[in-house]
Design a protein around this motif. Structure first.
Motif, PDB file in Angstrom:
ATOM      1  N   LYS A 162      33.661  15.252   3.317  1.00 19.71           N
ATOM      2  CA  LYS A 162      33.251  14.351   2.236  1.00 19.71           C
ATOM      3  C   LYS A 162      32.243  15.049   1.325  1.00 19.71           C
ATOM      4  O   LYS A 162      32.363  15.008   0.089  1.00 19.71           O
ATOM      5  N   GLN A 163      31.258  15.698   1.917  1.00 19.05           N
ATOM      6  CA  GLN A 163      30.253  16.401   1.130  1.00 19.05           C
ATOM      7  C   GLN A 163      30.874  17.567   0.372  1.00 19.05           C
ATOM      8  O   GLN A 163      30.532  17.830  -0.790  1.00 19.05           O
ATOM      9  N   TYR A 171      39.132  17.816  -8.164  1.00 15.59           N
ATOM     10  CA  TYR A 171      38.562  17.346  -6.906  1.00 15.59           C
ATOM     11  C   TYR A 171      38.113  15.891  -6.973  1.00 15.59           C
ATOM     12  O   TYR A 171      37.933  15.260  -5.927  1.00 15.59           O
ATOM     13  N   MET A 172      37.964  15.356  -8.164  1.00 18.72           N
ATOM     14  CA  MET A 172      37.656  13.928  -8.255  1.00 18.72           C
ATOM     15  C   MET A 172      38.808  13.104  -7.705  1.00 18.72           C
ATOM     16  O   MET A 172      38.613  11.983  -7.213  1.00 18.72           O
ATOM     17  N   GLN A 180      38.312  12.236  -4.055  1.00 18.57           N
ATOM     18  CA  GLN A 180      37.209  11.367  -3.651  1.00 18.57           C
ATOM     19  C   GLN A 180      37.659  10.009  -3.150  1.00 18.57           C
ATOM     20  O   GLN A 180      36.914   9.331  -2.442  1.00 18.57           O
ATOM     21  N   LYS A 181      38.884   9.618  -3.486  1.00 17.99           N
ATOM     22  CA  LYS A 181      39.406   8.350  -2.957  1.00 17.99           C
ATOM     23  C   LYS A 181      39.562   8.402  -1.434  1.00 17.99           C
ATOM     24  O   LYS A 181      39.699   7.358  -0.777  1.00 17.99           O
ATOM     25  N   TYR A 182      39.531   9.607  -0.859  1.00 18.82           N
ATOM     26  CA  TYR A 182      39.676   9.776   0.581  1.00 18.82           C
ATOM     27  C   TYR A 182      38.337   9.941   1.302  1.00 18.82           C
ATOM     28  O   TYR A 182      38.313  10.128   2.525  1.00 18.82           O
ATOM     29  N   ASN A 183      37.246   9.891   0.567  1.00 27.04           N
ATOM     30  CA  ASN A 183      35.941  10.196   1.156  1.00 27.04           C
ATOM     31  C   ASN A 183      35.567   9.321   2.342  1.00 27.04           C
ATOM     32  O   ASN A 183      34.940   9.790   3.295  1.00 27.04           O
ATOM     33  N   SER A 184      35.925   8.074   2.295  1.00 27.77           N
ATOM     34  CA  SER A 184      35.526   7.163   3.373  1.00 27.77           C
ATOM     35  C   SER A 184      36.344   7.367   4.641  1.00 27.77           C
ATOM     36  O   SER A 184      36.037   6.770   5.683  1.00 27.77           O
ATOM     37  N   ALA A 186      33.924  18.353  -6.620  1.00 34.13           N
ATOM     38  CA  ALA A 186      34.179  17.442  -7.741  1.00 34.13           C
ATOM     39  C   ALA A 186      33.204  17.708  -8.885  1.00 34.13           C
ATOM     40  O   ALA A 186      33.577  17.651 -10.068  1.00 34.13           O
ATOM     41  N   ILE A 215      33.979  17.796  -0.702  1.00 38.98           N
ATOM     42  CA  ILE A 215      34.739  17.239  -1.823  1.00 38.98           C
ATOM     43  C   ILE A 215      33.810  16.873  -2.973  1.00 38.98           C
ATOM     44  O   ILE A 215      34.103  17.142  -4.150  1.00 38.98           O
ATOM     45  N   ASN A 216      32.668  16.274  -2.653  1.00 44.71           N
ATOM     46  CA  ASN A 216      31.728  15.892  -3.704  1.00 44.71           C
ATOM     47  C   ASN A 216      31.163  17.116  -4.426  1.00 44.71           C
ATOM     48  O   ASN A 216      30.980  17.103  -5.649  1.00 44.71           O
TER      49      ASN A 216
END
Length: 322
Positions: free
Chosen positions: A184-185, A169-170, A173-177, A191, A187-188
């Motif tokens: 986003k939360q 899942y890390m 994180q490149k897609y979080n923005s 991760a 995914i974090n």
């Protein structure tokens, strides 16, 4: 070595994986993206939506559906995600997650083939990534497999003597923005789960304060995003963490099997978390506070009163780890 990687062994290890955070990964694909496709883009995104966003979304879908399309779809998404709406970006990220989850079983089967495992384990060093393992082997077929696993969005872990791919899942994180706040939360949270697994061999691998910290993040997600597409996954995760909190696991029980005493690190850790988060509105902390009152009264022994409280307040009958 052959017996280690027999069908029964694989089934046993997969059952273990469902007890850990990996359980959520296995369920993600089934949840789909119901409820998101009908969501309307915001006015500020309308110009993008009418042309480029929809075209990119359609191309991504067709790329993802091709044989061995995980890597190509990810590359395409990374190159184009800044050209689409948040709505489409979120849909594509979730679709990529679903596809990776669906592909994980087949990738696992390929890696658990006895001669493949033998080659991997021979070259493996502790905490190796797929890339590091690739650099150590001269077997071209194995290198191709390891590269495919890495590029498909998986990471390498050692579980009970076998090398497994799990979701990475890390890499999301490149897609979080670009995605919606709840995803986003999500995914974090995931991760953290896949970056440092909570358990192995029916034993907890992280400390009691970390267990509670993760559980509180999961609880906050459910409070903040009750209608999120990933509520089911996080609720399942929180259910597991609640049971880790009040029971431990078979090989790391909260109450020592011989003395029936609550482990000292849990006593200290739980008190610290309760004190640190005393002002937080949390059902989990309220339940833990009540539990600690009962346990303190019992002088940290697993008395009949403690067992009765657990049976009533945190029943474990539906939990596969017990």
């Amino acid at each position: 070595m052959t017996s280690l990687y027999s069908s029964a062994r694989r089934q046993g290890l997969r059952m273990f994986m469902t007890v850990t955070a990996v359980a959520v990964l296995m369920q993600t694909g089934a949840a789909g993206i119901t409820g998101m496709a009908a969501a309307a883009p915001s006015d500020s995104e309308a110009k993008v939506t009418t042309s480029s966003s929809t075209a990119i979304y359609n191309t991504f879908q067709s790329t993802l559906q091709k044989k061995n399309g995980l890597s190509a779809a990810d590359t395409y998404l990374e190159s184009n995600i800044d050209k689409v709406t948040t709505h489409h970006a979120t849909l594509m990220v979730l679709q990529l997650e679903n596809a990776r989850t669906k592909g994980l079983t087949a990738m696992t089967d390929r890696m658990l083939v006895p001669n493949v495992q033998d080659k991997m384990i021979k070259a493996y060093k502790w905490n190796d990534s797929f890339t590091q393992l690739m650099e150590r082997t001269k077997d071209s077929e194995l290198r191709t497999l390891l590269k495919e696993a890495r590029d498909s969005g998986y990471r390498l872990v050692m579980l009970e003597g076998a090398l497994y791919p799990i979701m990475n899942y890390m890499a999301f994180q490149k897609y979080n923005s670009h995605v919606k706040p709840d995803i986003k939360q999500y995914i974090n949270i995931m991760a953290v789960e896949t970056g440092n697994l909570v358990a192995e061999d029916a034993a907890l691998k992280i400390g009691y304060q970390e267990i509670l910290n993760r559980a509180l993040n999961q609880e906050r997600f459910l409070q903040d995003y009750p209608n999120s597409n990933r509520v089911k996954q996080v609720r399942h995760l929180l259910n597991n963490y609640t049971l880790y909190t009040f029971y431990g696991l078979n090989n790391t029980p909260l109450f020592d099997y011989e003395t029936n005493t609550m482990v000292a690190s849990a006593q200290k850790g739980y008190k610290a978390v309760l004190q640190r988060n005393s002002s937080e509105d949390s059902d989990l902390l309220a339940k833990l506070g009540a539990f600690m009152d009962v346990v303190t009264e019992a002088k940290y022994q697993k008395t009949s009163a403690v067992e009765k409280w657990l049976d009533q307040k945190v029943p474990n009958g539906n939990y596969t780890g017990f």
